[in-house]
Structure formats: C-alpha cells, structure tokens
Write a protein that holds these residues in place. Structure first.
Motif, mmCIF file in Angstrom:
data_model
loop_
_atom_site.group_PDB
_atom_site.id
_atom_site.type_symbol
_atom_site.label_atom_id
_atom_site.label_comp_id
_atom_site.label_asym_id
_atom_site.label_seq_id
_atom_site.Cartn_x
_atom_site.Cartn_y
_atom_site.Cartn_z
ATOM 1 N N ALA A 55 1.006 -1.049 -0.144
ATOM 2 C CA ALA A 55 0.009 0.118 -0.103
ATOM 3 C C ALA A 55 0.937 1.125 -0.039
ATOM 4 O O ALA A 55 0.306 2.315 -0.480
ATOM 5 C CB ALA A 55 -1.096 0.023 1.267
ATOM 6 N N ASN A 75 -8.170 9.717 -14.646
ATOM 7 C CA ASN A 75 -9.109 10.194 -13.691
ATOM 8 C C ASN A 75 -9.662 8.923 -13.035
ATOM 9 O O ASN A 75 -10.149 8.976 -11.714
ATOM 10 C CB ASN A 75 -10.472 10.987 -14.441
ATOM 11 N N GLY A 117 -3.363 0.648 -6.577
ATOM 12 C CA GLY A 117 -4.283 1.609 -5.625
ATOM 13 C C GLY A 117 -3.259 1.968 -4.659
ATOM 14 O O GLY A 117 -3.620 3.155 -4.018
ATOM 15 N N GLY A 118 -1.971 1.365 -4.442
ATOM 16 C CA GLY A 118 -1.434 2.351 -3.183
ATOM 17 C C GLY A 118 -0.751 3.499 -3.905
ATOM 18 O O GLY A 118 -0.281 4.312 -3.371
ATOM 19 N N VAL A 178 -2.098 5.543 -6.575
ATOM 20 C CA VAL A 178 -2.868 6.728 -7.006
ATOM 21 C C VAL A 178 -3.917 7.189 -6.046
ATOM 22 O O VAL A 178 -4.138 6.279 -5.167
ATOM 23 C CB VAL A 178 -3.508 6.346 -8.293
ATOM 24 N N ALA A 179 -4.204 8.327 -6.301
ATOM 25 C CA ALA A 179 -5.457 8.786 -5.322
ATOM 26 C C ALA A 179 -6.736 8.946 -5.946
ATOM 27 O O ALA A 179 -7.382 9.746 -5.802
ATOM 28 C CB ALA A 179 -4.973 10.301 -4.936
ATOM 29 N N ARG A 180 -6.926 7.983 -7.111
ATOM 30 C CA ARG A 180 -7.879 8.145 -7.901
ATOM 31 C C ARG A 180 -8.682 6.669 -7.793
ATOM 32 O O ARG A 180 -8.064 5.865 -7.301
ATOM 33 C CB ARG A 180 -7.847 8.240 -9.343
ATOM 34 N N PRO A 181 -10.112 6.586 -7.985
ATOM 35 C CA PRO A 181 -10.766 5.657 -7.874
ATOM 36 C C PRO A 181 -10.167 4.340 -8.822
ATOM 37 O O PRO A 181 -9.896 4.549 -9.987
ATOM 38 C CB PRO A 181 -12.249 5.733 -8.440
ATOM 39 N N SER A 228 -6.341 1.257 -0.201
ATOM 40 C CA SER A 228 -7.665 1.816 -0.120
ATOM 41 C C SER A 228 -8.286 2.273 -1.499
ATOM 42 O O SER A 228 -7.344 2.987 -2.124
ATOM 43 C CB SER A 228 -7.932 2.828 0.990
ATOM 44 N N GLY A 229 -9.447 2.389 -1.626
ATOM 45 C CA GLY A 229 -9.968 3.035 -2.850
ATOM 46 C C GLY A 229 -9.968 2.097 -3.960
ATOM 47 O O GLY A 229 -10.208 2.587 -5.173
ATOM 48 N N VAL A 230 -10.374 0.901 -3.609
ATOM 49 C CA VAL A 230 -10.332 -0.207 -4.741
ATOM 50 C C VAL A 230 -11.711 -0.914 -4.593
ATOM 51 O O VAL A 230 -12.100 -1.333 -3.793
ATOM 52 C CB VAL A 230 -9.366 -1.279 -4.597
ATOM 53 N N GLY A 231 -12.653 -0.876 -5.778
ATOM 54 C CA GLY A 231 -13.747 -1.616 -6.065
ATOM 55 C C GLY A 231 -13.533 -2.539 -6.982
ATOM 56 O O GLY A 231 -12.722 -2.438 -7.976
ATOM 57 N N VAL A 232 -14.134 -3.635 -6.707
ATOM 58 C CA VAL A 232 -14.161 -5.074 -7.581
ATOM 59 C C VAL A 232 -15.219 -5.532 -8.213
ATOM 60 O O VAL A 232 -16.212 -5.417 -7.739
ATOM 61 C CB VAL A 232 -13.465 -6.117 -6.618
ATOM 62 N N LEU A 240 -18.683 0.880 -14.947
ATOM 63 C CA LEU A 240 -18.445 1.689 -13.693
ATOM 64 C C LEU A 240 -17.599 2.715 -13.885
ATOM 65 O O LEU A 240 -17.817 3.961 -13.291
ATOM 66 C CB LEU A 240 -18.243 0.520 -12.519
ATOM 67 N N ILE A 287 -18.131 6.831 -12.786
ATOM 68 C CA ILE A 287 -17.276 7.657 -12.002
ATOM 69 C C ILE A 287 -16.856 8.625 -12.963
ATOM 70 O O ILE A 287 -16.869 10.005 -12.392
ATOM 71 C CB ILE A 287 -16.247 6.768 -11.526
ATOM 72 N N ASN A 288 -16.152 8.551 -14.078
ATOM 73 C CA ASN A 288 -15.926 9.674 -15.032
ATOM 74 C C ASN A 288 -16.717 10.753 -15.145
ATOM 75 O O ASN A 288 -16.577 11.897 -15.370
ATOM 76 C CB ASN A 288 -15.176 9.147 -16.252
ATOM 77 N N ARG A 311 0.011 11.242 -1.599
ATOM 78 C CA ARG A 311 0.027 10.384 -2.548
ATOM 79 C C ARG A 311 -1.553 10.172 -3.010
ATOM 80 O O ARG A 311 -2.192 9.880 -4.334
ATOM 81 C CB ARG A 311 0.297 8.872 -2.278
ATOM 82 N N ASN A 312 -2.362 9.706 -1.852
ATOM 83 C CA ASN A 312 -3.859 9.657 -2.239
ATOM 84 C C ASN A 312 -4.669 10.227 -1.193
ATOM 85 O O ASN A 312 -5.961 9.786 -0.887
ATOM 86 C CB ASN A 312 -4.083 7.985 -2.209
ATOM 87 N N VAL A 371 -17.519 -3.610 -5.816
ATOM 88 C CA VAL A 371 -17.563 -4.436 -4.537
ATOM 89 C C VAL A 371 -16.495 -4.373 -3.740
ATOM 90 O O VAL A 371 -15.443 -4.094 -4.391
ATOM 91 C CB VAL A 371 -17.982 -5.868 -4.734
ATOM 92 N N PHE A 394 -14.256 5.300 1.810
ATOM 93 C CA PHE A 394 -12.822 5.830 1.157
ATOM 94 C C PHE A 394 -13.177 5.905 -0.408
ATOM 95 O O PHE A 394 -13.007 6.896 -1.059
ATOM 96 C CB PHE A 394 -11.815 5.128 1.485
ATOM 97 N N LEU A 395 -13.642 5.009 -1.126
ATOM 98 C CA LEU A 395 -13.781 4.860 -2.573
ATOM 99 C C LEU A 395 -14.764 5.718 -2.862
ATOM 100 O O LEU A 395 -14.752 6.771 -3.781
ATOM 101 C CB LEU A 395 -14.165 3.423 -2.868
#
Ligand SMILES: Nc1ncnc2c1ncn2[C@@H]1O[C@H](COP(=O)(O)O)[C@@H](O)[C@H]1O
Ligand SMILES: Nc1ncnc2c1ncn2[C@@H]1O[C@H](COP(=O)(O)O)[C@@H](O)[C@H]1O
Ligand SMILES: Nc1ncnc2c1ncn2[C@@H]1O[C@H](COP(=O)(O)O)[C@@H](O)[C@H]1O
Ligand SMILES: Nc1ncnc2c1ncn2[C@@H]1O[C@H](COP(=O)(O)O)[C@@H](O)[C@H]1O
Ligand SMILES: [Mg+2]
Ligand SMILES: [Mg+2]
Ligand SMILES: [Mg+2]
Ligand SMILES: [Mg+2]
Ligand SMILES: [Mg+2]
Ligand SMILES: [Mg+2]
Ligand SMILES: [Mg+2]
Ligand SMILES: [Mg+2]
Lengths: 223, 223, 223, 223, 223, 223, 223, 223
Positions: A125, D141, D158-159, D161-164, D193-197, D209, D213-214, E12-13, E197, E208-209
């Motif tokens: 992370a 973005n 994910g570690g 960037v600060a984007r979704p 954090s900030g990762v959707g699956v 998705l 978001i965009n 960073r994020n 998810v 967070f997301l």
C-alpha cells in the motif's frame, strides 16, 4: 509413554525435533523438552502462550521466552558448534499485525544459526517504503516474506530479487481473507518465479527452510 | 504492442522472462520469443502443446522441443557462460502420470544450468522403492518432489533429508483430489520441516526455485 | 419424550445405541443412558467433557470415565458374553496431539470386545519410528490410523500392510489444515489400496467399524 | 416473446440494455439487438465469438465487431450527443493473456463516451515497467486494473494513485488460481484503499462503472 | 520500531494512513496515531472496541469515539481545508443488524470531507420502503449499499440509479450465509451494471472509495 | 524407464500393482501390464475406455475387457490358487447411472477371489425396493454401497446391517452435487455406525477393501 | 430511527415482520416488538437467548417465551381471527440435538395458525422408528423434516409421502459436517421429488412456508 | 436387469417415476420409459438432448418432445383423470438464458395437471418490468422463481407475495457465479420468508413441488 522422541532427527536433518505446543498439556511439553534436551544442543518450542511459557520456565528455569515470537528455547546437554554461515536471511513483513509470525521466522533462523535481518511494515500500500530499502533486499542470501490480507508483497519482492523467496501467508485480515486463504492463494499463484510457500502463519517452517537454503553454500565449502 | 518485454529480468533475477504459452496466440508466442532472444542467451516457453511447438519451430527452426516436458528452448543472441554449480538437483516423482510435471521441472533446472538427476515412480504405496534409493536422496543438494493424488511423498522425503525440499502438487487424480487441491494441502501441512510448496502442476516454478537455491553456494565462493 | 430409543439396535447391528453428548443437556444424557442400559449389556457415551462426566457419574455412579478418550461406559442390565474374537485391532497415531481421537478409537474397540494394541507418535516426519515397529503392524488383523496435519501416515501404513486400514483424519493442525480437511482429502486420495475413511475426529466410528471387521472371522467359525 | 426489453434503462441509468451473448441463440441475439436499437443510440453485445459475430453481422451489416474485445456494436435509431467528459479512463493490465478482458473494458469505456488509454503488460513480476509509466498513471481520472494469476497489480496501483481504482480479476492462470478466485480474493483484500472489485473476467462491468465515475464531474458542471 | 509510518500517503492518495486496530496492542495504536497526527490534519482508527477506545482516549483526550461506527478520530497538527465537494454520498442499508458497517462507511465519508446521507433498514423483503424513498436515491452522487444475508439490495439499487454504486456485503446472517460469502457473491454477480464491491464488512473501504469518486467533479473544476 | 514396478506388492498386500489408465499412454499401459504379469497371477487395469481396451487387446490378446466396469484383466505367469473365501460381498447401488462404478467394484471383488452379489437400483426414493431385499442384505459378509446425488443409501443400509459397509460416493448428479461432493459428505457424516468411505467413483478401492475384509475369517482358520 | 418497520407486511404476506434477535441490542428488540405490536395481532421474535428473553419480558410482561424454540411471542393490539385451516403440519426430526430447530418450526407453524404435530428422533440409523409411524406421516398435509449430520431423513420421507416436504438442514454434527453444509447439500440433491429446502437451522422459515402451503386449500374455499 | 422400476411410486406420491436421461444409454432410456408406461398414464423424461429425443422418438413414436424444456412425454397405458386443480402456478424468470430451466418447470407443472402461467425476463436490473406485472403475481396460487447470476429475483418476489415461492437457482453466469452457487446461496439466505429452494437448474423438481402444493386445496375438498 505418550511420545516417541525422534532423537535421530538432529542427525537426519540437522536440527532436533521442535515442540508444537497447542493441543499438548504443559506436563507433556516439559517432559518432551527435557527428553529432547538430553540428546541435543537446544530445544525449541513454538506457539507457547505467555501462560504456558511461565509454567514451563518455572519447571525449566534455563528456558528463554521470546514473547513476540511466542517461542521457548531450552539449552541442551550436547555442545554443537554453530554452523559457519556467511549469508544473511532477511525477514520482510507487510504490516504491524504480521509481527508475531515474522518474529517466529526470525527467531527460528537465528536459533538455528544463520544471521538474520528484519525489514518490517513495508506492505505494497506504500511501495516507496520497500523501494527505499532495496539495498537491504539485494544484500540478502535468502528472503522470507510475511504478509496477510492479500499477500501481494511476496510477488513484488519475488520480482525484485534473484534469490530464493520463502513466502508466509498470515491469517491477518477479515471477511474474504478467509483466515489467510487469500494470501496463501496469492503466493501460490505468484507471477514472479522463485517463490516457495509454507502454511498459513507458519513462521517456524519458513525460518527452518530459509536456514537450510542458507547452509547450501557452506557445506560445499567443506565447513 | 501487446507485450512489454521485461529485458531487465536477466539482470534482476538471473534469467530472462519465460513464456507461458496458454492463452497466447502462436504469433504472439513467436514474437515474444524472438524479442527476448535478442537480449538473452536463451528463451524458454512452457506448456507448449505439440501443435504449438510445431508451428513455433517452423518459424524459429533453432528452437528445440522437449515433448514430455512440453517446453521449447530457443538459443539467444547473447553468450552467457553457464553458472559453475557444483551440487545436484534431484527430481523425485510419485507415479508415471506425474511425468510431464516432473520433466518440466527437470528441463528447467538443466536449462538454467544446474546438474539434474531423476528418481521417478517411487510413491509411498510401495515405500521400499524410495528406501532402496536413499543414497541418491542424501547426495542431492536440493530435492524437488512431484506428486499427485494425496501427495504424501513430500512429507516422507522431507522427513528423510536435511536439504531444502520443493514440493510440486500435481492435478493427477480424480474425485476428492479436486484437481490437485488434496496434494497441495498435504504439502502445505507437511509435518516434516524444510518443505516449500509451489502451485499445482508448476514444474517450471519448482525448477527455477531449486536452481536459485543450488546457486547459493557458488555465489558466495565468488564464482 | 424427546428421545425415541432404538432398542432394536443391539439386535440389528450387534451393539446398542451410543450417546453423542454434545448438543444434549446432562439430564437428557442421563435419561437416555439409563433407558438404553435397561435393555443392553453396556452403554457408551462419547465426547463427554470432564464436567459432563462428573455430573453423569454423580447420577449414575457405576459409570466409568475414560478421560483421554472423553468416553463414559455404563454397565447395563443384560448379561452378554463378550465375542470370542481372536485377532487384534492396532491403533496407530501420528503425533501426541492426536491422542484423544486415538484413545476414543481404542476404548471403543475394547469395550465392544476386540483386543486392542496401540502404536502412538509414529508420524512420517520420523519414518524410522514406524519402520522399527513393523512386526506389530504385520501382526494386526485390522489397523486404525489416526493422523492430523497432512495425514500422510495412512498412505504409508496402507502401503505396508495387507489388512484393512481404517483412516481417521483429525482436526489437529492450523492454517491450510482447515480443521482436518487436509488430512481427510489425503486419506480419501490415498495411493495405497485397502483404506476406508471415517469423519474427521471420528475415533468412535473407526473403532466400531474395526471391531465389525475383526468379527468377520469368528462368525464364520460358528463362535 | 422470450425477452422483455428494458427500454427504460437508457433513461434510468444512462445507457441501454447490453446483450450478453452466451446461452442465447443467434436469432435471439439479433432480435434483441434490433429491438433495443430501435429505441437507443447504440447497442453493445459482449462475449460474442467470431462465429456468432459473423452471423450477427450477416443479418445486421452495420454492426461492428471488436475481435479482441469479443464485442459487437450496433448503431441505433436515436441520435444522442456523446457526453462531454474531460477526464481519461486508464486501463492497466498485467499480462498478455489478460488482453481480451482489458479490451472488453476499454471498448466499453470508449463506446459509452469516455476517453480511454491503455497501459498493458505491466505485471508486478517486473515492477519497473509500471514505475516507468507513473506519469500516465497519475494523469488518469479513473483507473481500471485487469490481472489474473495472483492479481497483485491492483494493490500496487491502488497504493500509488489517489483516484478510484476498479479491479477486474481474470481467470488467467491454473492450479490454485481456481479460475480467477485467487485474483478475486486478492483484490477484495487489497491493503490499498479506494479499490472496488467486479466479477472475474467482467471487463464490461468495470468499463461501465469507470465511465459512470468519470461522468461525476461533468454533471455537476451542468454539461 | 514495529511500524514504518507511511507519511507520503496523504500526498499520494489524499488522506493519511488509517489505523486498523485488531491484532495491534493499545500502545501500538496510540503510538501510530500520534506519529501520523504529527504530519496530518486528522487520523482515523477503525474497528476500535469500546475498551480500546477508552484506553486510547485516556492517552489522547482529543480523540473522538463514534461508538456505532467503532471508529476513533484524532485531530492532527496540520491544518488542511476540507475539499469543496458538492455532491452527496448516500449510505443505504438493508437491516438493523447492518448498522455498524453502514456507520463505518458514513463516518469515513464524512470525516474525509464529503456530505453524507443515510437511508437505513430498506431491505428487499419490504421493497416499498425503498421505492418510497426513490427521490433521495436519485439525488445522490454516489450510493453505498450495505447488506448481509443474501445482499439482494445492491442489485435492486444498482438497477434503479445511474450513479456509481459501491456494494458492501456484511457478515450478518447464519448457516449458508457463510459469514458474508453469500452476500459477497450476490454483489459480484449483480445483474445490474455499475456496481463495485469491497470486502465483507469493509465499511471503511466503501466510504473511502465513495469519497474519491465524489471528488472527481471538483478536481476538474480546479477546486 | 518411466515406471518402477512394485513387484513386492503381491507379497506385501496380497495382490499385485493395479494399473490406473488415465494420464498414461497406451504403450506405457501395455508395458506395465506385461512387466507386472511376468511376476503375478493376473493384472488389473482400471478406467480403460473402449478405445484403450481395443489397443491393449490388440497387443495382449489374452486380456479380457469388462466394458461396463471399464476394466482389463490380463492373466499372469504365476499360478496362485484362489483364496478359499466363504462369505459373500454384496454390491448395492442406488440408480442406473451408478452402474459403471458398481461394476468396477464388483469385478474387482470377483477377480481378487471373493464371491460377489449385486443388488442394483434400490435408491431411497423408493425404499420398498431395498426393504423387499433385506434377506440378501443380511446374508452378506461385507456390503458395498454405491450412490450418487445425495448418497443417502449408505446411511440407510448402514442402519440395517451389522456388517462392515464400504460406501462409494459417485459423481452422478448436477448442480449442488458438485461432482460427488454431496454424496461424499453424506457418507462421511453417516449417522449409522460401521461405514467406511472411499474416494468419489472409486469402485476399485471399495472392492479391494471389501475383499481384504472378507479374507479376515479365512486367514485365521489357517486356510 | 434505526428501524423502518414494515407495517405493510401483514397485508402483503399475511403475517407481520418477525424480529431476528442476534446482532440487535435488547432496547432495539423491545422497541421493534412494541412498534410492530401496535399494528398487528402478535409479534414473534426468534433466536432469543434466555438472557435476552428475560430482559424483554421484564419490559414487555405479556410476552411469552418458548425456551426450547428460543422464541418470544408478544400479543398485539389488533384482533385477527385465526385462519380456519383444516390440514396438519407434521414436524419430523432426526435426533435429540435437532430439537431447538424443530421446535422453532413447530412454534412458528402453531403461532401462525396451523395445527402442528411432532414426530421426533426418527433418524435413518434406526429406520423402523420412522416406518412404525407411517400413518402419522401419511395423515399430514405438509411435512417439515429437520435433520443434521448427513440429513438423509429428508430423502427417505420425501420418497414415502405424496405431500410437500420442507427440509431444514441443521448445524448438528462435526468435522466434515462443516456446520450444516453436508445436510444442506444432501437435501438439495435429494433423489426424492417434492422437497424444498431452507437455510441451515432455519426452523422459522420452514414453519412459515409450511403454513403458507397449508393455507392453500382454505383460501380457495373462500374461508 | 439394470433397472428396478418403482411402480409403487404413482400410488405413493401421485406420479410415476420420471427418467433423468444423462448418464443413461438411449436403449436404457427407451426400456425404462416403456416399462413405466405400461403401468402409468404418462412418463416424463428430462434433460433429453435433441439427439437423444430423436432416437427415442424413432423407437417410441407417440413420445412428444418439448425442445426448450428438453423433455420427452410418453403417453401410458393407464387412463388417469387429470386432477381438478383450481389455482395457477406462475413461473417467473429473470433472463432469456434461464429459459430452458423455466420451461422444464412449466412443462412439468402442466403435464402433472396444474394450470401454468409464465412471466419471463423480469430480472431486478429492470425492476419496473416486474412491478408492471404485479397483478399476475398476486393472482397465482404458487410462484416458481427461476434466476441465475445473483438470483436476487427470488427475494424480491418473496417479499411481494403471500404465497409459497419455490426458488430455482440456475447455472447461468460466469466467474464468481461458480456454476449457480451464488444464486443458490442467495435464495437460501433470502430475507423474505416463505421461500423454499431446489437444486441448481432443477426446473423439474420445482415444478413437481409446486404442483403438490397446488393440489393441497383440492384434496381437502374431496376432489
Ligand atoms: N509452529 C510450527 N508449525 C509447523 N510445524 C511445527 C511447528 N512447531 C513444531 N513443528 C513441527 O511439528 C512436529 C511436532 O510434532 P509433535 O510430535 O506433535 O510435537 C515436529 O516435527 C516439528 O518439527
Ligand atoms: N509454467 C509456468 N508456470 C508458472 N509461471 C510461468 C510458467 N511459464 C512462465 N511463467 C511465468 O509467467 C510469466 C509470463 O507472463 P506473460 O507475460 O503472460 O507471458 C513470467 O513471469 C514467467 O516467469
Ligand atoms: N476497517 C478497515 N478495513 C480495511 N482496511 C483498513 C481498515 N482500517 C484501515 N485499513 C487499511 O489497512 C492498512 C493498515 O495497515 P497496518 O499497517 O496493519 O495498520 C491501511 O492501509 C489502511 O488504509
Ligand atoms: N430465525 C430467522 N431466520 C431467518 N429469517 C428470520 C428469522 N427471524 C426473522 N427472520 C426474518 O428476518 C427479517 C428481519 O430483519 P431485521 O430487519 O434485521 O429484523 C424479517 O424479514 C424476518 O421475516
Ligand atoms: Mg502499517
Ligand atoms: Mg507406478
Ligand atoms: Mg511427536
Ligand atoms: Mg508479459
Ligand atoms: Mg428490519
Ligand atoms: Mg432407478
Ligand atoms: Mg436419538
Ligand atoms: Mg433480458
């Protein structure tokens, strides 16, 4: 008796039987440690809770307790010169919660006779924490990677170094971590080559294997 | 382009990128092999079916196909002297059906530059076959154990030798073997210490790791 | 009433209903044991904790408690001569932690009327311990193998003897042992023939089946 | 009729019903596409094999087939101006074998109206490939990460960037990859954090998705 | 030290490292919170039991405890103006038992700086409760859906709105709920598009997301 | 050579090595059968498809093919008088689709030398079919129960007879049958005592074990 | 408020919302019960431990506690005449340990207004117990079967009666019972037709469904 | 013979044995159908592929093939007046791909003698399609819900109607759908009460159970 001590073991694989404490009564632990110690240079016992450790040390005062590693070390009757290893085993861990398993690995490596170094809390992370310590990474002869949750650190380290990597998944996490299953699968499927995996939370096994690997060079040199 | 060749890899971990053939088209395989070969001493490709191998060899006639191992080896543009390893890697397998995976391991070891020996069809259902070959077992520097079904051979070998054991579960079996899961769990839970596990059927990964371990001694000798 | 006692059972399958204590209240356990005892030579109750056992024995003082096996035995109203078995059932176990399950099997065999022998702590991590006791192994008419972690002992024993082997996986272990699943799969996939498997930790079931097998010879002799 | 077209959908969630081809006959696919097209600006169909695509295009010649993405795009009767998005969606993939899923995501993003960029074959086994492209990473973005095997790339991205980040596990791999399960669990347990699956191999869902978001920024600007 | 604080992270994020309390000692939690606070505007700690919270607040009296969310918030040394978000994040939950996870999401969103609204106890067993609140649903910029048992609420909400939906499966339920697995699979297989998810019970990750998504619009406006 | 024949086996466990055909080439099968036959009274090969059987019989014309059982039997060079068993092994099956597995068990029993009887298509959906044949059930010395889908027949038979029951789950079924897993779990959790379980579809293993059990009586009689 | 009571429910599906106690605080339980009771003839609460029940009854003295069923019943403000059902719902259970789930089903049926009968402890290990009560079985309009371990009773009952059977797997068992999974799979794969399955331990759900089925006849008669 | 026809069945549970075609040879299917037909009013055979159906119809020309339902119906020798049911069974399905299972249910209901209605392609991704057909939903006496992917439709329908709901998960989907497992778990954990579940893809079982439920009213009326 309830236990058939494997006194051959030190001959066969270089280190005497190690006692796994859970599911054993304290009197059983003490009896086995004493019997092994009579034929060995030292005895290790793993997964000893502070309570178990206190009871064992009351009976065997020369036993030393490594609290974070949850390990007991009892000196034995036989003098064995430590192996003259030259390389270092590096234990890398992802987060603070992986500490007990990382320490179990580190203490095992050290008690078996290999020099050990630690690089803790460098999970992916915050990748810069690992990248900032690449020198330490490249200097090691063998690397142990301890990580829970998704266990990605093993692949990243495996992709960076050209040395054997022993990966230890931990049960740290929750939900779809499934008690370490997620980290275990990650490590088994690592896209980096040169990674061997041990059981979830098995710091001892990783330390044991890392030391065996570290010994390779010496034996061939006739040490 | 569809592929971003990792030319650093030979520098970073001592061996160039290896091509995993499934899910790639033959033109992709050929292109990657060619591009890697231009910067390396040789290129390996794994899981090549006879059909794929024939097409690749039509385009790249200098490629050699190891049929049982399902591997292609293409000589590269860069001359690299083989590492001066001294120890031997022994590949032990449980049954005839584990042969393709065992050969994938053996060919990998050999192509990377370590001497390899084979001890095949010595599963625990007829233990005397293994016991009759203990000398070969003890002479190895690293042991790879390849077994399907219940995979018990890894524990038995791990209990006998004092060297690093790399265990490869295979998908050989049926029913509650669940495609190699049973052998995988067996190997992860081995009561013998010093066993590292790779993915189901991953002979390549085991060979790669075994060679890295085998190299430990040399590097320290300044070879 | 809450229970419909199966008094037919002793007629139908040679032994009266056995009480499984978990999920029952102590008064329920006592009532069922008393009611079965009125029509049988003895009643067994399994998985009785020391606390449950103490309460039952306060109410039924003639009950005997086997602590390691966690079993209660209550003499019944009906005199039944023990079966004149001639063969022996051997209970083999891998480690100290498997003792409760091994003892559950051994006490069951013995209470049902077959001679029982024990060979404990002979796991495959130290194979010589088993090989040194092969005579005892070959002398048995039926062998029960009790093992946790990876459960490889069942395959090794099954490969050595020409007698029926009943394998009991135990929940001893951690991580990828998944509460006995690893040992269970190992035993089901055994490459040795002649191995039948019972549920995880089911020492009672193994003992029951072993006794039924041991009886085969006698009945045909008209005993 | 076998199908109840959801003509509301374009109103409700900004895009008409998309056709998932497997388990449908070609006549069903054609009929649904035609009926949706009559009320929409375009229709997408996913997982169309080359054979299915050929048959559909024979009936609906204005349909375009994106082979790598396995998608068909049919222009519809309604003119809808494309959304005036300003940000870019970046699709990052780990290996060559993840291409079909990555392309499914990229084509979806693009057809829905967002600018798309690609950064392919940058798996963590050769981390420098990703690090060398950090600028592209930080400029996006929204980031979609497509990876099979152990799927560690999602945590690493994910570690950084600060984007979704939308993570798509793929079924690429074998053995303990269990058809994408390993990558899926990795992504769900990401320590970043900030990762959707989304579902295994669901490139379409990730693209959909990411576009939603965009769009967030624009709508608020009254565009 | 046991922890290597990731001070880069806020750069960073956009938000400093968040402390996950389980598996950490209270002194470790306090030390990490203090060290992060010295370089950040605030520190969050998740999964803090009331006992942990009391001990932390004794040492760090300025920390605030959100009991239902099980979160601690400690003000930090650095003044950071809150982001000028304009959209709202709506947290929708299925049942009363999902409250702790829903609140973890809501408090995270709010502490990170996005406006949050709540729509609780609107599970699909009584669909009219959701339909009666459609206006609130359509007004949100991002929707978080928190549901246990079968988790069907995510699909229903995903089918209604044209905004990004973040689905959080909870471990509420029993039997074949398998600790949240059922809800997790439901959400991954959602027939509605536009659903991402996160891990079971991961309210923090969802919050967070959602905040990162909500920020999209602003940044492009130069805020 | 690729195979290390276990010629000890007939001595050790009363029957020579049996050839499992899948994952072997036809030349390998033929070679192993020939080599075993030279030292044994007969050789069995299991899971032989009609195509494999035809090729083997072309090379080894004295081999007999049991089509439903998918087994080949090759007479060997050594004359061994059949064991003088007296009891009968009864093979009970639930449905028509379980036939191949039931026949594999029956042919194994018979070729090893025990008398075999068959009671087929008596699944619990029509319990009267089993109850109408109780006499046959009670007359057997050992009972093999073969059942797929939910596998309940094993429990019902186990509750009726006082003889050892060997349960064979089959992969017959679909959906939540999970390839035999449901039947396997049923049989392992049988509430009837005296049931040992073998692998899914392992008719051979069940027949082998049943014969070993059936032999118990004889050996003790000095036959 | 934390709860959005579903007052429609009694209209929509004939019975008001039922309170599931776990994961709720006692004040929440009391508040929901009171609010539902104001608009209904009665309120049920399930899975109430004796401690919870005592606290609720202290606040709501008219609530009745069914201890074995772990259910609370609170009379409500609305008078609703009981439905004039004519058929009987029979609850059949396999063992004593299944009693809590069986009683949850029986009390639900009865409180909803259908006549209920009980046939307990008739598991298939002693089939004669069930066969001796066939008359009761055939007289029922709907049958609920409650069984743990391998759950075979559902198939046997389903094969005997021509009425709808609702099968409830219970978590009674150990080892490969996997918390009710074995019984659940058994019931889903039942070779008998006419069996519907509910969640593990879901006695309430089975009772609810059985009552709805039992009502079918009446409504059509205009009652 | 290979099959023991259950001629009792029509007496016992109101309908003769139904033939499940997979794993049977065509001659076996034909023979069983003929033998059942001689004692019954009709015979159903399920999962008949077009090829199997053609062969059966060549031998038994009076057999009718329902292609979408994959079912064969053969008129039998016995005249049985159809049951005088009054209520309707409604089959609701989520998507076009669920059609074969939905039709298997519908044809079963209809052939057994209950009136059947269909409401197809009304999955929750477009909820308005279901809500627009609420009248049809409320008019049914029993509802069958057929859905794959996440299977949420069952909960939604169960929350709307006060009638018994039979839920059929289908194997439609991919990835984390795991062949219907996701939909199965969803339906078992439904937060709506009154839902019984059958095996994945088991349209026949759902139809059979729905008809039994629909019959309840009649029998009590003496019809
Ligand atoms: N933490 C541990 N994890 C895995 N294996 C262990 C551990 N500690 C000891 N062992 C091994 O477990 C075995 C001890 O078995 P036992 O006879 O039950 O004491 C020895 O072979 C040890 O090498
Ligand atoms: N048989 C194999 N099993 C596991 N990994 C492999 C195998 N063959 C090649 N690899 C690795 O897989 C990666 C190839 O990824 P790709 O870019 O998809 O070709 C390389 O890192 C190889 O080291
Ligand atoms: N409730 C939570 N669920 C998931 N991740 C969390 C949670 N709370 C904190 N985290 C993340 O977990 C990591 C903490 O790791 P550690 O170094 O063990 O404290 C940080 O990267 C946080 O962003
Ligand atoms: N024991 C139970 N098992 C399954 N569902 C239940 C049980 N008790 C109550 N329910 C249902 O669970 C829902 C309660 O949800 P909640 O809003 O969390 O109270 C209601 O729809 C009840 O019908
Ligand atoms: Mg940290
Ligand atoms: Mg062999
Ligand atoms: Mg021991
Ligand atoms: Mg690549
Ligand atoms: Mg509620
Ligand atoms: Mg049949
Ligand atoms: Mg009982
Ligand atoms: Mg549709």
């Amino acid at each position: 008796g309830f236990a058939r001590i494997d006194h051959h073991r030190a001959l066969r694989n270089g280190f005497p039987e190690v006692v796994y404490c859970p599911n054993k009564t304290v009197p059983q632990i003490i009896a086995i440690m004493e019997r092994v110690a009579a034929h060995a240079s030292k005895v290790l016992a793993t997964r000893a809770t502070p309570e178990v450790a206190a009871e064992v040390r009351a009976a065997l005062p020369s036993a030393v307790y490594h609290e974070q590693a949850r390990m007991l070390v009892l000196p034995g009757a036989i003098e064995v010169p430590p192996p003259a290893t030259v390389g270092t085993v590096l234990v890398v861990s992802a987060g603070t919660a992986d500490l007990p398993v990382a320490e179990e690995a580190a203490v095992t490596v050290s008690e078996m006779g290999s020099p050990v170094e630690r690089l803790y809390d460098v999970g992916v992370a915050g990748l810069h924490r690992l990248l900032a310590n690449q020198r330490q990474l490249y200097a090691a002869n063998v690397v142990i990677v301890v990580a829970g949750m998704e266990g990605a650190l093993a692949s990243v380290v495996g992709g960076l170094v050209a040395r054997p990597v022993i990966a230890v998944p931990t049960s740290v996490g929750y939900g779809a971590g499934f008690g370490g299953l997620s980290a275990l699968l990650t490590m088994l499927n690592s896209c980096a080559s040169g990674v061997g995996v041990v059981n979830i939370d098995n710091g001892f096994g990783a330390g044991f294997l890392a030391h065996l690997i570290n010994l390779r060079g010496l034996e061939r040199q006739g040490v």
